[in-house]
Design a protein around this motif. Structure first.
Motif, PDB file in Angstrom:
ATOM      1  N   PRO A  27      -2.238 -19.092   9.505  1.00 51.16           N
ATOM      2  CA  PRO A  27      -1.647 -19.710  10.677  1.00 51.16           C
ATOM      3  C   PRO A  27      -2.539 -20.815  11.234  1.00 51.16           C
ATOM      4  O   PRO A  27      -3.608 -21.116  10.714  1.00 51.16           O
ATOM      5  N   ALA A  28      -2.136 -21.401  12.359  1.00 51.51           N
ATOM      6  CA  ALA A  28      -2.796 -22.602  12.888  1.00 51.51           C
ATOM      7  C   ALA A  28      -4.275 -22.398  13.134  1.00 51.51           C
ATOM      8  O   ALA A  28      -5.080 -23.299  12.919  1.00 51.51           O
ATOM      9  N   ALA A  29      -4.650 -21.213  13.598  1.00 55.14           N
ATOM     10  CA  ALA A  29      -6.052 -20.969  13.919  1.00 55.14           C
ATOM     11  C   ALA A  29      -6.873 -20.711  12.675  1.00 55.14           C
ATOM     12  O   ALA A  29      -8.070 -20.477  12.767  1.00 55.14           O
ATOM     13  N   GLU A  30      -6.226 -20.760  11.502  1.00 55.19           N
ATOM     14  CA  GLU A  30      -6.902 -20.560  10.229  1.00 55.19           C
ATOM     15  C   GLU A  30      -7.449 -19.144  10.061  1.00 55.19           C
ATOM     16  O   GLU A  30      -8.374 -18.927   9.279  1.00 55.19           O
ATOM     17  N   LEU A  31      -6.917 -18.203  10.828  1.00 53.74           N
ATOM     18  CA  LEU A  31      -7.263 -16.812  10.567  1.00 53.74           C
ATOM     19  C   LEU A  31      -6.526 -16.355   9.313  1.00 53.74           C
ATOM     20  O   LEU A  31      -5.333 -16.624   9.146  1.00 53.74           O
ATOM     21  N   TYR A  32      -7.232 -15.658   8.452  1.00 49.91           N
ATOM     22  CA  TYR A  32      -6.595 -15.157   7.252  1.00 49.91           C
ATOM     23  C   TYR A  32      -5.628 -14.035   7.623  1.00 49.91           C
ATOM     24  O   TYR A  32      -5.885 -13.243   8.542  1.00 49.91           O
ATOM     25  N   ALA A  33      -4.507 -13.965   6.918  1.00 49.32           N
ATOM     26  CA  ALA A  33      -3.508 -12.942   7.204  1.00 49.32           C
ATOM     27  C   ALA A  33      -2.790 -12.546   5.931  1.00 49.32           C
ATOM     28  O   ALA A  33      -2.707 -13.322   4.976  1.00 49.32           O
ATOM     29  N   ARG A  34      -2.272 -11.321   5.932  1.00 53.13           N
ATOM     30  CA  ARG A  34      -1.345 -10.875   4.897  1.00 53.13           C
ATOM     31  C   ARG A  34      -0.086 -10.374   5.580  1.00 53.13           C
ATOM     32  O   ARG A  34      -0.163  -9.664   6.584  1.00 53.13           O
ATOM     33  N   ARG A  81      -9.711 -10.717  11.819  1.00 51.66           N
ATOM     34  CA  ARG A  81     -10.253 -11.238  13.073  1.00 51.66           C
ATOM     35  C   ARG A  81     -11.322 -12.307  12.839  1.00 51.66           C
ATOM     36  O   ARG A  81     -11.916 -12.377  11.762  1.00 51.66           O
ATOM     37  N   PRO A  82     -11.573 -13.147  13.847  1.00 51.58           N
ATOM     38  CA  PRO A  82     -12.539 -14.248  13.682  1.00 51.58           C
ATOM     39  C   PRO A  82     -13.903 -13.765  13.191  1.00 51.58           C
ATOM     40  O   PRO A  82     -14.473 -12.805  13.724  1.00 51.58           O
ATOM     41  N   GLY A  83     -14.417 -14.452  12.164  1.00 49.07           N
ATOM     42  CA  GLY A  83     -15.736 -14.158  11.637  1.00 49.07           C
ATOM     43  C   GLY A  83     -15.798 -13.021  10.640  1.00 49.07           C
ATOM     44  O   GLY A  83     -16.865 -12.746  10.092  1.00 49.07           O
ATOM     45  N   TYR A  84     -14.674 -12.372  10.363  1.00 55.88           N
ATOM     46  CA  TYR A  84     -14.658 -11.220   9.458  1.00 55.88           C
ATOM     47  C   TYR A  84     -14.291 -11.631   8.038  1.00 55.88           C
ATOM     48  O   TYR A  84     -13.564 -12.608   7.814  1.00 55.88           O
ATOM     49  N   GLU A  85     -14.785 -10.850   7.085  1.00 52.99           N
ATOM     50  CA  GLU A  85     -14.453 -10.989   5.673  1.00 52.99           C
ATOM     51  C   GLU A  85     -13.870  -9.667   5.199  1.00 52.99           C
ATOM     52  O   GLU A  85     -14.319  -8.598   5.622  1.00 52.99           O
ATOM     53  N   ASP A  86     -12.851  -9.734   4.340  1.00 56.10           N
ATOM     54  CA  ASP A  86     -12.250  -8.509   3.834  1.00 56.10           C
ATOM     55  C   ASP A  86     -12.867  -8.136   2.477  1.00 56.10           C
ATOM     56  O   ASP A  86     -13.711  -8.879   1.938  1.00 56.10           O
ATOM     57  N   PRO A  87     -12.510  -6.986   1.911  1.00 57.68           N
ATOM     58  CA  PRO A  87     -13.131  -6.556   0.646  1.00 57.68           C
ATOM     59  C   PRO A  87     -12.880  -7.497  -0.525  1.00 57.68           C
ATOM     60  O   PRO A  87     -13.613  -7.462  -1.515  1.00 57.68           O
ATOM     61  N   GLN A  88     -11.842  -8.321  -0.440  1.00 55.68           N
ATOM     62  CA  GLN A  88     -11.534  -9.250  -1.518  1.00 55.68           C
ATOM     63  C   GLN A  88     -12.245 -10.599  -1.362  1.00 55.68           C
ATOM     64  O   GLN A  88     -12.062 -11.501  -2.182  1.00 55.68           O
ATOM     65  N   GLY A  89     -13.025 -10.753  -0.288  1.00 56.53           N
ATOM     66  CA  GLY A  89     -13.759 -11.988  -0.087  1.00 56.53           C
ATOM     67  C   GLY A  89     -13.052 -13.016   0.765  1.00 56.53           C
ATOM     68  O   GLY A  89     -13.589 -14.105   0.998  1.00 56.53           O
ATOM     69  N   ASN A  90     -11.854 -12.706   1.253  1.00 55.26           N
ATOM     70  CA  ASN A  90     -11.170 -13.615   2.174  1.00 55.26           C
ATOM     71  C   ASN A  90     -11.873 -13.565   3.519  1.00 55.26           C
ATOM     72  O   ASN A  90     -12.298 -12.497   3.968  1.00 55.26           O
ATOM     73  N   ARG A  91     -11.950 -14.706   4.198  1.00 52.12           N
ATOM     74  CA  ARG A  91     -12.707 -14.769   5.449  1.00 52.12           C
ATOM     75  C   ARG A  91     -11.979 -15.601   6.486  1.00 52.12           C
ATOM     76  O   ARG A  91     -11.367 -16.616   6.163  1.00 52.12           O
ATOM     77  N   SER A  92     -12.032 -15.149   7.722  1.00 48.51           N
ATOM     78  CA  SER A  92     -11.545 -15.933   8.852  1.00 48.51           C
ATOM     79  C   SER A  92     -12.713 -16.670   9.492  1.00 48.51           C
ATOM     80  O   SER A  92     -13.815 -16.114   9.595  1.00 48.51           O
ATOM     81  N   ARG A 108     -12.607 -16.075  20.900  1.00 45.29           N
ATOM     82  CA  ARG A 108     -11.986 -15.274  19.847  1.00 45.29           C
ATOM     83  C   ARG A 108     -10.549 -14.917  20.216  1.00 45.29           C
ATOM     84  O   ARG A 108      -9.660 -14.874  19.354  1.00 45.29           O
ATOM     85  N   LEU A 109     -10.307 -14.650  21.494  1.00 44.71           N
ATOM     86  CA  LEU A 109      -8.932 -14.415  21.936  1.00 44.71           C
ATOM     87  C   LEU A 109      -8.075 -15.658  21.737  1.00 44.71           C
ATOM     88  O   LEU A 109      -6.895 -15.564  21.368  1.00 44.71           O
ATOM     89  N   ASP A 110      -8.659 -16.845  21.951  1.00 44.98           N
ATOM     90  CA  ASP A 110      -7.934 -18.092  21.703  1.00 44.98           C
ATOM     91  C   ASP A 110      -7.520 -18.194  20.238  1.00 44.98           C
ATOM     92  O   ASP A 110      -6.395 -18.604  19.925  1.00 44.98           O
TER      93      ASP A 110
END
Length: 264
Positions: A27-34, A81-92, A108-110
């Motif tokens: 999405p616009a904030a570039e947070l990774y999502a599934r 969430r902002p600054g987090y990485e998931d087990p597959q290496g995707n990062r927000s 971070r709420l923004d």
């Protein structure tokens, strides 16, 4: 154990739906999502994972997929969430922080609210249910209080909803951790006054949760009820902190989806 505070109507959703294959999105904030579920949803559910101090969180994706299979005509989006990485290496993008209650901050709420706005624009006919676990629940509560126009339903699992008291509790549990350092996070009990009065809310917590004991969820449930907001508060006997995939949480999400009025 079940406690009712202006109890939500116990409406049950249908038992099954067909879930599409998971899709990655930015999405616009570039947070990774599934995302999981239908492309034309009646209900949009957005999931925020917990602080995960020792791991890279991925459990939110499994929960989102399971939820999409249970709620008809739904789309479930699990945000990283902002600054987090998931087990597959995707990062927000952003800063993860120390995970001591320090990352529920306005910036971070923004970032999360930017994603919510984009999702609402993409699915304008859907009601939005915001779901958070642990630290994600604190963020979800803050968003409901500071961006009330974005949230139709709110589901909090194992919430540290009374932030200063929760940080004191954690300092006592982990004396070496910097839970006593000042933070700029928003306290859900201080933002609750901004929640819209027609919000539907549910809180679920494990009776034996050592991280976020029931008193922190109950304080927030009582604050919502005092505002006249329909709130379903439940304590799960014998359960601890990791309850996002518990049947009680899945059922609470089903009830919220069924109780929200459809958009015209």
């Amino acid at each position: 154990m079940r406690s009712s505070l202006a109890l939500l109507p116990l409406l049950l959703a249908a038992c099954a739906t067909t879930s599409t294959a998971p899709q990655a999105a930015r999405p616009a904030a570039e947070l990774y999502a599934r995302s999981f579920g239908t492309a034309r949803p009646v209900t949009l559910l957005v999931v925020l994972h917990g602080d995960a101090p020792a791991t890279n969180p991925g459990y939110q994706y499994d929960f989102a997929q399971a939820l999409a299979a249970r709620i008809p005509n739904s789309r479930v989006v699990a945000l990283l969430r902002p600054g987090y990485e998931d087990p597959q290496g995707n990062r927000s993008p952003g800063e993860r922080g120390l995970t001591t209650g320090d990352n529920y901050t306005p910036d971070r709420l923004d970032a999360v609210s930017d994603s919510l706005r984009r999702l609402r624009a993409r699915y304008p006919r859907a009601r939005l249910v915001l779901i958070g676990h642990s630290g994600g629940a604190a963020m979800a509560a803050d968003l409901a209080g500071t961006r009330p126009e974005l949230v139709d339903g709110l589901l909090l699992a194992a919430c540290p909803c009374s932030l200063p008291e929760w940080r004191q509790h954690m300092k006592a549990r982990l004396p070496a951790a910097p839970f006593d350092q000042p933070v700029h996070s928003l306290d859900p009990l201080q933002t609750v006054g901004g929640a819209q009065l027609d919000l539907r809310a549910a809180l679920v917590v494990g009776a034996d949760d050592p991280i976020t004991p029931p008193r922190f969820s109950r304080a927030y449930a009582e604050a919502l009820a005092l505002r006249g907001i329909a709130t379903d508060y439940r304590v799960i006997p014998g359960k601890g902190h990791e309850i996002l995939d518990d049947p009680e949480v899945l059922s609470a999400a089903e009830r919220l989806a069924a109780a929200l009025p459809k958009k015209g």
